[in-house]
Design a protein around this motif. Structure first.
Motif, PDB file in Angstrom:
ATOM      1  N   VAL A   1       8.157  13.006  -1.725  1.00  0.00           N
ATOM      2  CA  VAL A   1       7.007  13.882  -1.959  1.00  0.00           C
ATOM      3  C   VAL A   1       6.123  13.308  -3.058  1.00  0.00           C
ATOM      4  O   VAL A   1       4.888  13.323  -2.955  1.00  0.00           O
ATOM      5  CB  VAL A   1       7.473  15.301  -2.329  1.00  0.00           C
ATOM      6  CG1 VAL A   1       6.264  16.209  -2.561  1.00  0.00           C
ATOM      7  CG2 VAL A   1       8.370  15.882  -1.247  1.00  0.00           C
TER       8      VAL A   1
ATOM      9  N   PHE B   1       5.090  19.993 -10.537  1.00  0.00           N
ATOM     10  CA  PHE B   1       5.934  19.477  -9.459  1.00  0.00           C
ATOM     11  C   PHE B   1       7.131  18.700 -10.009  1.00  0.00           C
ATOM     12  O   PHE B   1       8.256  18.855  -9.532  1.00  0.00           O
ATOM     13  CB  PHE B   1       5.128  18.584  -8.518  1.00  0.00           C
ATOM     14  CG  PHE B   1       5.986  17.770  -7.587  1.00  0.00           C
ATOM     15  CD1 PHE B   1       6.597  18.360  -6.503  1.00  0.00           C
ATOM     16  CD2 PHE B   1       6.213  16.419  -7.833  1.00  0.00           C
ATOM     17  CE1 PHE B   1       7.424  17.624  -5.655  1.00  0.00           C
ATOM     18  CE2 PHE B   1       7.030  15.676  -6.991  1.00  0.00           C
ATOM     19  CZ  PHE B   1       7.632  16.290  -5.905  1.00  0.00           C
TER      20      PHE B   1
ATOM     21  N   SER C   1      11.007  19.555  -9.463  1.00  0.00           N
ATOM     22  CA  SER C   1      11.854  18.576  -8.783  1.00  0.00           C
ATOM     23  C   SER C   1      13.075  18.226  -9.625  1.00  0.00           C
ATOM     24  O   SER C   1      14.195  18.118  -9.096  1.00  0.00           O
ATOM     25  CB  SER C   1      11.058  17.306  -8.476  1.00  0.00           C
ATOM     26  OG  SER C   1       9.994  17.580  -7.600  1.00  0.00           O
TER      27      SER C   1
ATOM     28  N   TRP D   1       6.144  19.785   6.118  1.00  0.00           N
ATOM     29  CA  TRP D   1       5.261  19.147   5.144  1.00  0.00           C
ATOM     30  C   TRP D   1       3.810  19.584   5.337  1.00  0.00           C
ATOM     31  O   TRP D   1       3.026  19.559   4.391  1.00  0.00           O
ATOM     32  CB  TRP D   1       5.376  17.631   5.248  1.00  0.00           C
ATOM     33  CG  TRP D   1       6.553  17.065   4.505  1.00  0.00           C
ATOM     34  CD1 TRP D   1       7.820  17.572   4.471  1.00  0.00           C
ATOM     35  CD2 TRP D   1       6.575  15.900   3.671  1.00  0.00           C
ATOM     36  NE1 TRP D   1       8.631  16.790   3.687  1.00  0.00           N
ATOM     37  CE2 TRP D   1       7.901  15.752   3.181  1.00  0.00           C
ATOM     38  CE3 TRP D   1       5.625  14.960   3.304  1.00  0.00           C
ATOM     39  CZ2 TRP D   1       8.276  14.698   2.345  1.00  0.00           C
ATOM     40  CZ3 TRP D   1       5.992  13.906   2.475  1.00  0.00           C
ATOM     41  CH2 TRP D   1       7.296  13.787   2.002  1.00  0.00           C
TER      42      TRP D   1
ATOM     43  N   TRP E   1       3.827  20.331   1.425  1.00  0.00           N
ATOM     44  CA  TRP E   1       3.484  19.221   0.544  1.00  0.00           C
ATOM     45  C   TRP E   1       2.150  18.569   0.856  1.00  0.00           C
ATOM     46  O   TRP E   1       1.480  18.076  -0.068  1.00  0.00           O
ATOM     47  CB  TRP E   1       4.614  18.194   0.556  1.00  0.00           C
ATOM     48  CG  TRP E   1       5.911  18.804   0.110  1.00  0.00           C
ATOM     49  CD1 TRP E   1       7.073  18.899   0.814  1.00  0.00           C
ATOM     50  CD2 TRP E   1       6.166  19.440  -1.162  1.00  0.00           C
ATOM     51  NE1 TRP E   1       8.040  19.557   0.078  1.00  0.00           N
ATOM     52  CE2 TRP E   1       7.510  19.900  -1.138  1.00  0.00           C
ATOM     53  CE3 TRP E   1       5.401  19.676  -2.305  1.00  0.00           C
ATOM     54  CZ2 TRP E   1       8.086  20.563  -2.214  1.00  0.00           C
ATOM     55  CZ3 TRP E   1       5.974  20.344  -3.371  1.00  0.00           C
ATOM     56  CH2 TRP E   1       7.305  20.775  -3.320  1.00  0.00           C
TER      57      TRP E   1
ATOM     58  N   MET F   1      12.412  21.071   0.470  1.00  0.00           N
ATOM     59  CA  MET F   1      12.398  19.687  -0.005  1.00  0.00           C
ATOM     60  C   MET F   1      13.146  18.856   1.037  1.00  0.00           C
ATOM     61  O   MET F   1      14.360  18.676   0.954  1.00  0.00           O
ATOM     62  CB  MET F   1      13.060  19.579  -1.368  1.00  0.00           C
ATOM     63  CG  MET F   1      12.816  18.261  -2.086  1.00  0.00           C
ATOM     64  SD  MET F   1      11.220  18.172  -2.921  1.00  0.00           S
ATOM     65  CE  MET F   1      11.504  19.230  -4.347  1.00  0.00           C
TER      66      MET F   1
END
Length: 389
Positions: free
Chosen positions: A100, A72, A76, A363, A367, A356
């Motif tokens: 996140v 992740f 990112s 979400w 996520w 994102m």
């Protein structure tokens, strides 16, 4: 000083974080406004997690031993780097991955401290979701001027986006049904109520994703319980369409092939690196004389903005998650968290592009499943004692 830090951490992970997570998982139902939902997450979970991480960094740094978190972070960092070649260059977006990350760290810390409490927190959120689903359907049925498709209540206003949230809890109930016989009647009732709400939204995406989830359960477990579940769910979907006099093919493919083709065409000139994070897209539908700003496919949206490089990083999150689920398929919690991951991935293949974003419905298909799967994999990977689903 060490004792002071320990007290802060224990109070956070033992009491504050579970309550904040419960509020976050259920907030869409009762808060009434999406902007307030964002603030709810920032104030109760994101900011406290950041502060506690700054006070007790050692408590969080060892989570980097889990490859999921590393994947992740790499993704990112690359997404944020792509802002440098994005036409928008909106550097305020740099904080999005931090939101996140705070969810991942909070859920991971809860799992390490007390996995049972994390499970109870998520299970209680599912109970609340079932109750709100029942209330929503009752109010929808009593509304003489109700729309053709159920839209949702609270901060939920769009049928398809509503299914992201309720579909998440539907799949959770289904996974819990096949992994444990405890509270069987309660879990079955929750599953039926939530499935009924999905039908009333008139959205096909959650039902398709639900069928794929059943297939995933058959693959992981392969016993008679899951085969029976597959038959029951398939029959329920058929009866649901028949009872509501709803033809799932009536709306055709909703221009999805055309949208994806045009999005891919606009991606090709910058295939490797993409247009940059937060780059907008315009897709014109001549039949409707309508302009879309959405790829209607999360993976395609990732590739459009970050190229094949970012797309490979994005898919690695799922490949790793699925491979580890297969490895630890004897764990009931892994089965439940992985089926949530499957639901989110499939649901995201026909809708959305904001991979994102600030906390919202997406979400629940990106996520939150990844965070729960990350926490569960940390549990089984470190050999913590199991917890029944």
């Amino acid at each position: 000083m060490a004792g002071w830090r320990e007290r802060i951490y224990n109070g956070y992970v033992g009491y504050w974080a579970p309550l904040a997570l419960l509020a976050f998982l259920t907030g869409m139902f009762w808060i009434g406004d999406r902007s307030l939902y964002h603030k709810l997450y920032y104030a109760t979970l994101a900011l406290p997690t950041l502060l506690v991480a700054l006070v007790s960094p050692v408590r969080f740094l060892h989570q980097l031993r889990q490859p999921y978190l590393v994947l992740f972070l790499v993704f990112s960092l690359y997404v944020m780097l792509s802002l440098s070649w994005s036409p928008e260059q909106n550097y305020s977006k740099l904080k999005q991955p931090l939101y996140v990350l705070m969810l991942l760290l909070a859920v991971g810390a809860m799992a390490e401290h007390d996995m049972r409490r994390l499970v109870q927190c998520v299970a209680l959120a599912a109970v609340f979701a079932s109750l709100f689903a029942l209330i929503t359907m009752l109010m929808y049925g009593m509304d003489e001027n109700r729309p053709e498709r159920l839209e949702g209540m609270g901060a939920l206003y769009n049928p398809l986006l509503t299914t992201h949230v309720y579909g998440f809890f539907t799949v959770m109930a289904m996974g819990a049904l096949v992994t444990s016989r405890r509270y069987f009647a309660v879990k079955l009732s929750m599953f039926v109520v939530l499935l009924c709400l999905l039908f009333l939204t008139g959205s096909r995406t959650p039902l398709l994703a639900l069928l794929v989830c059943v297939g995933w359960l058959v693959l992981l477990l392969g016993d008679r319980r899951v085969v029976v579940l597959a038959a029951v769910v398939s029959l329920a979907i058929i009866l649901g369409f028949w009872g509501l006099d709803y033809n799932p093919l009536e709306r055709g493919l909703s221009y999805r092939p055309f949208i994806w083709q045009d999005a891919w065409r606009q991606t090709l000139p910058v295939l490797w690196l993409g247009h940059g994070y937060d780059a907008s897209i315009d897709i014109y539908l001549p039949d409707l004389d309508y302009l879309l700003a959405d790829t209607h496919n999360l993976t395609l949206g990732v590739i459009y903005q970050t190229g094949l490089v970012g797309g490979v990083m994005w898919l690695s999150l799922y490949v790793y998650g699925f491979s580890q689920a297969w490895r630890y398929r004897s764990s009931g919690l892994v089965i439940i968290s992985s089926v949530l991951l499957v639901y989110g991935f499939v649901a995201g293949m026909t809708e959305g592009s904001a991979f994102m974003s600030r906390p919202k419905e997406h979400w629940f298909i990106i996520w939150i499943p990844i965070a729960l799967h990350f926490a569960v994999l940390r549990k089984v990977g470190t050999g913590m004692k199991g917890v029944s689903a």
